[in-house]
Design a protein around this motif. Structure first.
Motif, PDB file in Angstrom:
ATOM      1  N   LYS A 460      17.802   0.255   6.121  1.00  0.00           N
ATOM      2  CA  LYS A 460      17.637   0.336   4.681  1.00  0.00           C
ATOM      3  C   LYS A 460      16.198  -0.064   4.402  1.00  0.00           C
ATOM      4  O   LYS A 460      15.591  -0.817   5.201  1.00  0.00           O
ATOM      5  N   TRP A 461      15.612   0.385   3.328  1.00  0.00           N
ATOM      6  CA  TRP A 461      14.188   0.129   3.105  1.00  0.00           C
ATOM      7  C   TRP A 461      13.899   0.014   1.622  1.00  0.00           C
ATOM      8  O   TRP A 461      14.669   0.472   0.775  1.00  0.00           O
ATOM      9  N   GLU A 462      12.772  -0.598   1.338  1.00  0.00           N
ATOM     10  CA  GLU A 462      12.328  -0.759  -0.041  1.00  0.00           C
ATOM     11  C   GLU A 462      10.805  -0.758  -0.077  1.00  0.00           C
ATOM     12  O   GLU A 462      10.145  -1.068   0.923  1.00  0.00           O
ATOM     13  N   LYS A 463      10.262  -0.421  -1.229  1.00  0.00           N
ATOM     14  CA  LYS A 463       8.808  -0.419  -1.389  1.00  0.00           C
ATOM     15  C   LYS A 463       8.334  -1.822  -1.775  1.00  0.00           C
ATOM     16  O   LYS A 463       9.048  -2.547  -2.478  1.00  0.00           O
ATOM     17  N   PRO A 464       7.151  -2.212  -1.326  1.00  0.00           N
ATOM     18  CA  PRO A 464       6.597  -3.503  -1.761  1.00  0.00           C
ATOM     19  C   PRO A 464       6.395  -3.512  -3.274  1.00  0.00           C
ATOM     20  O   PRO A 464       6.120  -2.473  -3.882  1.00  0.00           O
ATOM     21  N   MET A 465       6.537  -4.669  -3.881  1.00  0.00           N
ATOM     22  CA  MET A 465       6.301  -4.789  -5.321  1.00  0.00           C
ATOM     23  C   MET A 465       4.830  -4.510  -5.610  1.00  0.00           C
ATOM     24  O   MET A 465       3.940  -5.076  -4.975  1.00  0.00           O
ATOM     25  N   PRO A 466       4.543  -3.623  -6.584  1.00  0.00           N
ATOM     26  CA  PRO A 466       3.138  -3.345  -6.909  1.00  0.00           C
ATOM     27  C   PRO A 466       2.474  -4.556  -7.551  1.00  0.00           C
ATOM     28  O   PRO A 466       3.102  -5.323  -8.276  1.00  0.00           O
TER      29      PRO A 466
END
Length: 495
Positions: A460-466
């Motif tokens: 599972k994956w997620e983008k870093p918080m901008p």
């Protein structure tokens, strides 16, 4: 006296007849001009190309077309792109149908000057419809479903190894945070698969050779739709030089394979290169140069959009967790019906219906080939406009896919659009259509679904918080859709 009388009568008649004739000529000329598509002149090549590039870098290539629809009150218009005066026709379902259905009748394939400079073989076939048709027939023979279905197991095992080698070391834990940039990894993966299936080059045996070839291919792709200026230091010049080096390397591979096939006897046709060499013994037209150019074309077709589409699929699955969960559910059901070490097969691929709908929606909102090119092979009329023989034509899947008449709320990501009968014919065209349908469509579908099967079950994956220093990524077209940072993510294993 009689002569004077006749002259008195004839002079006004001749005068009015002449006026009438001049008016007819003027009216015909004006009418003919009105029957040609409105638009910019050939002198606008820089401004129009710049406008298209600007819209593409803003992530909305369709805006270039929609702006001109409004300006000219027509969906058929003239413009100047990539060094050529062109007429845009294929941005609607009727326009797409007309172009695709009339291939080899009223229309032939055409490529911009930059592509013809990079691929001289394409230049020969643009002027030779029979040769182009023969080439497409051979591509279709090599990439037909029966042929590519045999590659599913190889794709499966290579994809598993790809994750072990390049992804598992980047898995995040509670103690360690590692950012993975997806696009470079997937370009490398799709290229390794292409080298294995088309050239028989094994990545684990010749990784260095594959890396060098991949660098050259990337340089060539960056010059596809560059301005047609072949001067030292330009994108086009670098692409032309790299293309020559690629052909030289593949020529060496062809000659070595011929030697191996003679010394080892008739080798089994485990890749497309062996198949082509075998076919060349039966067909004198398939010489060494032809094989080299054919392999170059197949590899470019196989990798130009594969890494792009795979990256975009991961991007949208990250943005829409509910879609990710549905894909995961479907892929877990496929996996549960097999043994632990069983490779995927054709029956498994057929079960991945929802997953493929997701991929299709990705290719709709961020189409991998936003424009396509044709040329009028004879004079014809379309939608009340006269198109002369030789006129260059452009169609746009980007504009078609973002047309609200075909896809309500077109910017919304919604895989359910493809349920049931799906979109109307000629409104979803990432692979073209009719005689122009991309022969590699089934190959692309298999590679994408095999990848999806593994990636969602594995991670599972997620983008870093901008942040202020690290802004959120956006999709741009250069000329293909790319994420500005290559899709930076944090990956975690499933518990």
């Amino acid at each position: 006296m009689m002569i004077f009388a006749y002259s008195f009568i004839l002079v006004p008649i001749v005068f009015f007849v002449s006026l009438y004739s001049l008016n007819l000529i003027f009216y015909s000329s004006r009418k003919e001009r009105q029957q040609h598509p409105l638009g910019s002149s050939s002198w606008s090549v820089i401004s129009e190309t710049t406008a298209y590039i600007r819209a593409s870098l803003d992530g909305v290539p369709e805006k270039f077309f929609f702006d001109r629809f409004r300006r000219y009150s027509s969906q058929v218009f003239k413009t100047s792109l990539f060094g050529e005066t062109v007429v845009v026709i294929g941005v609607t379902a009727p326009g797409n149908k007309f172009l695709f259905s009339n291939e080899y009748k009223l229309i032939n394939t055409w490529f911009p000057k930059s592509i013809l400079e990079i691929f001289p073989f394409a230049k020969q076939n643009v002027g030779n419809p029979a040769g182009h048709k023969s080439l497409r027939k051979l591509y279709s023979q090599l990439l037909n479903p029966e042929s590519v279905h045999k590659y599913i197991g190889i794709m499966d095992s290579m994809t598993t190894q790809h994750f072990v080698t390049d992804w598992d070391r980047n898995v995040n834990t509670d103690e360690v945070t590692i950012t993975t940039t997806v696009h470079p990894l997937l370009k490398k993966h799709s290229f390794a698969i292409a080298c294995r299936l088309f050239l028989g080059i094994e990545y684990h045996q010749e990784a260095g050779r594959i890396h060098e070839l991949h660098k050259l291919f990337c340089i060539v792709m960056s010059g596809f739709l560059s301005l047609p200026i072949n001067l030292p230091g330009t994108q086009l010049s670098r692409a032309v030089k790299s293309s020559k080096l690629i052909r030289q390397e593949i020529q060496r591979a062809v000659r070595q394979r011929k030697i191996d096939m003679v010394s080892l006897g008739e080798a089994p046709m485990q890749d497309m290169l062996s198949r082509l060499i075998t076919l060349s013994k039966e067909n004198s037209d398939i010489d060494e140069t032809y094989i080299v150019e054919l392999i170059v074309g197949i590899i470019f077709g196989g990798i130009t959009s594969m890494g792009v589409v795979l990256t975009l699929v991961m991007n949208y699955l990250s943005d829409f967790p509910d879609v990710y969960n549905e894909v995961l559910k479907e892929q877990m059901e496929v996996a549960s019906s097999k043994g632990t070490r069983d490779l995927l097969n054709w029956d498994d691929i057929q079960k991945m219906k929802y997953s493929w709908n997701v991929v299709r929606e990705v290719m709709r909102v961020a189409t991998p080939s936003p424009v396509g090119f044709k040329r009028a092979s004879t004079n014809f009329w379309y939608d009340g406009y006269f198109i002369p023989k030789g006129r260059k034509l452009v169609w746009s899947s980007a504009a078609t896919h973002m047309n609200p008449d075909y896809f309500p709320d077109p910017k919304k990501f919604d895989p359910s659009r493809f349920e049931g009968d799906g979109p109307a014919p000629y409104t979803f065209i990432p692979f073209g259509g009719g005689p122009s349908l991309c022969p590699g469509q089934e190959y692309a579908r298999l590679e994408i679904l095999v990848f999806l099967h593994h990636v969602v079950r594995r991670y599972k994956w997620e983008k870093p918080m901008p942040t202020d220093d690290n802004r959120e990524e956006k999709i741009v077209f250069k000329p293909y859709p790319l994420l500005t940072k290559g899709l930076a993510i944090h990956i975690r294993p499933h518990l």
